[in-house]
Design an enzyme around this catalytic site. Sequence first.
Site, mmCIF file in Angstrom:
data_model
loop_
_atom_site.group_PDB
_atom_site.id
_atom_site.type_symbol
_atom_site.label_atom_id
_atom_site.label_comp_id
_atom_site.label_asym_id
_atom_site.label_seq_id
_atom_site.Cartn_x
_atom_site.Cartn_y
_atom_site.Cartn_z
ATOM 1 N N TYR A 153 9.792 4.561 5.576
ATOM 2 C CA TYR A 153 9.348 3.623 4.531
ATOM 3 C C TYR A 153 10.499 3.300 3.581
ATOM 4 C CZ TYR A 153 6.567 1.599 0.747
ATOM 5 O OH TYR A 153 6.065 0.746 -0.223
ATOM 6 N N SER A 156 12.978 1.045 5.236
ATOM 7 C CA SER A 156 12.470 -0.335 5.410
ATOM 8 C C SER A 156 12.607 -1.124 4.110
ATOM 9 C CB SER A 156 11.012 -0.326 5.890
ATOM 10 O OG SER A 156 10.109 0.028 4.850
HETATM 11 P P1 NDP Z 1 -2.667 -2.453 0.413
HETATM 12 O O1 NDP Z 1 -2.762 -1.445 1.491
HETATM 13 O O2 NDP Z 1 -3.786 -2.578 -0.553
HETATM 14 O O3 NDP Z 1 -2.353 -3.885 1.031
HETATM 15 C C1 NDP Z 1 -1.452 -4.052 2.095
HETATM 16 C C2 NDP Z 1 -1.627 -5.427 2.664
HETATM 17 O O4 NDP Z 1 -0.696 -5.587 3.754
HETATM 18 C C3 NDP Z 1 -3.022 -5.650 3.206
HETATM 19 O O5 NDP Z 1 -3.452 -6.937 2.858
HETATM 20 C C4 NDP Z 1 -2.811 -5.555 4.711
HETATM 21 O O6 NDP Z 1 -3.692 -6.398 5.404
HETATM 22 C C5 NDP Z 1 -1.400 -6.109 4.851
HETATM 23 N N1 NDP Z 1 -0.781 -5.743 6.114
HETATM 24 C C6 NDP Z 1 -0.323 -4.534 6.503
HETATM 25 N N2 NDP Z 1 0.164 -4.604 7.744
HETATM 26 C C7 NDP Z 1 0.009 -5.897 8.154
HETATM 27 C C8 NDP Z 1 0.322 -6.590 9.343
HETATM 28 N N3 NDP Z 1 0.887 -5.976 10.384
HETATM 29 N N4 NDP Z 1 0.036 -7.910 9.421
HETATM 30 C C9 NDP Z 1 -0.558 -8.540 8.376
HETATM 31 N N5 NDP Z 1 -0.876 -7.930 7.225
HETATM 32 C C10 NDP Z 1 -0.599 -6.619 7.118
HETATM 33 O O7 NDP Z 1 -1.325 -2.079 -0.372
HETATM 34 P P2 NDP Z 1 -0.509 -2.807 -1.543
HETATM 35 O O8 NDP Z 1 -1.194 -4.005 -2.031
HETATM 36 O O9 NDP Z 1 -0.168 -1.749 -2.492
HETATM 37 O O10 NDP Z 1 0.825 -3.186 -0.752
HETATM 38 C C11 NDP Z 1 1.452 -4.456 -0.815
HETATM 39 C C12 NDP Z 1 2.962 -4.262 -0.787
HETATM 40 O O11 NDP Z 1 3.346 -3.552 -1.950
HETATM 41 C C13 NDP Z 1 3.465 -3.460 0.399
HETATM 42 O O12 NDP Z 1 4.602 -4.098 0.953
HETATM 43 C C14 NDP Z 1 3.838 -2.108 -0.208
HETATM 44 O O13 NDP Z 1 4.881 -1.494 0.502
HETATM 45 C C15 NDP Z 1 4.262 -2.538 -1.601
HETATM 46 N N6 NDP Z 1 4.221 -1.456 -2.592
HETATM 47 C C16 NDP Z 1 3.029 -0.860 -2.984
HETATM 48 C C17 NDP Z 1 3.033 0.151 -3.913
HETATM 49 C C18 NDP Z 1 1.779 0.834 -4.371
HETATM 50 O O14 NDP Z 1 1.876 1.845 -5.112
HETATM 51 N N7 NDP Z 1 0.593 0.351 -4.042
HETATM 52 C C19 NDP Z 1 4.291 0.634 -4.515
HETATM 53 C C20 NDP Z 1 5.463 -0.083 -4.071
HETATM 54 C C21 NDP Z 1 5.413 -1.074 -3.155
HETATM 55 P P3 NDP Z 1 -4.780 -5.908 6.487
HETATM 56 O O15 NDP Z 1 -5.295 -4.585 6.042
HETATM 57 O O16 NDP Z 1 -5.783 -7.008 6.439
HETATM 58 O O17 NDP Z 1 -4.016 -5.860 7.741
#
Ligand code: NDP
Length: 248
Positions: A153, A156
């Site tokens: 992670y 990435s």
């Molecule tokens: P969530 O798990 O709530 O949301 C993640 C989103 O990514 C979902 O909508 C999911 O959609 C989508 N997703 C994951 N894999 C795929 C895929 N292969 N194709 C399409 N959609 C995909 O987490 P967050 O909102 O927290 O995460 C959003 C971003 O923020 C991420 O990049 C994460 O790394 C980053 N982040 C989050 C932090 C946190 O503390 N929450 C901290 C730092 C960064 P679905 O389930 O419908 O596939």
Amino acid sequence: MSFKNKVVIVTGASSGIGAAAAKLFSDEGARVVMVGRNEKKLSAVAARCASPLVIRADVSKDDDAKRIIDETVKKFGQIDVLVNNAGLTINSGGLLASDMMSTYDTIMNINLRAVVHLTSLAAPHLIKTKGNIVNVSSIAGSTSPMNPGAASYHVSKAGMNHFTVCAAAELGVHGVRVNTVSPGPVRTDFFENAKLPIGVDIFAPMTLLNRVSEPEEMADLILYLASDKARGITGSNYLSDNGMAIKH
Ligand code: NDP
């Protein structure tokens, strides 16, 4: 910050930060394209946005990535903003575990390769509109891991940070800006989806401000960077982490 008539693609719009960003762009008048895999969650968020285009797609699949761009241009004729937000982590044993490479491949394909691919596919359309890209990274991209198993992670997100700089350098001459938002802990489904045995609140004492963020705070920053107010900002990485990185 009006986004009236702007066409905005938000990947990972079914949950958390992406859902909050899709809703805020929609409130500000944008024609929003919501991308995700979970149909039920996508529908729930779409119901709170004004006539979005909902595309059920896995960003890491090449055909799906192409379909996201093709369907957007077919429906709206243009792309103004791409928010590369979809991402995940996987609870894994790390370098000493037998699942190291499968975990690495899954995380890198979704968190980084898909971002490079979608950027490449969207770039010709963004050049036409002098649009911009906001990548959602993490403070993990610039801090050392706190637990074993997080290397994939962290790598990435470090890759995403540097890709942002590279893309900004390449696309700037065409008037296209590319920036990164790096959240600290945010209250979303992220930890549950990763099957991590912890909740987000565990991180609050690790921040200077002793709090975790709400997804709407990230959405505010994403919209600012995507707006004309940030017309001079490109290749930048904006931390919104309650001071966690410097405390760390
Ligand atoms: P969530 O798990 O709530 O949301 C993640 C989103 O990514 C979902 O909508 C999911 O959609 C989508 N997703 C994951 N894999 C795929 C895929 N292969 N194709 C399409 N959609 C995909 O987490 P967050 O909102 O927290 O995460 C959003 C971003 O923020 C991420 O990049 C994460 O790394 C980053 N982040 C989050 C932090 C946190 O503390 N929450 C901290 C730092 C960064 P679905 O389930 O419908 O596939």
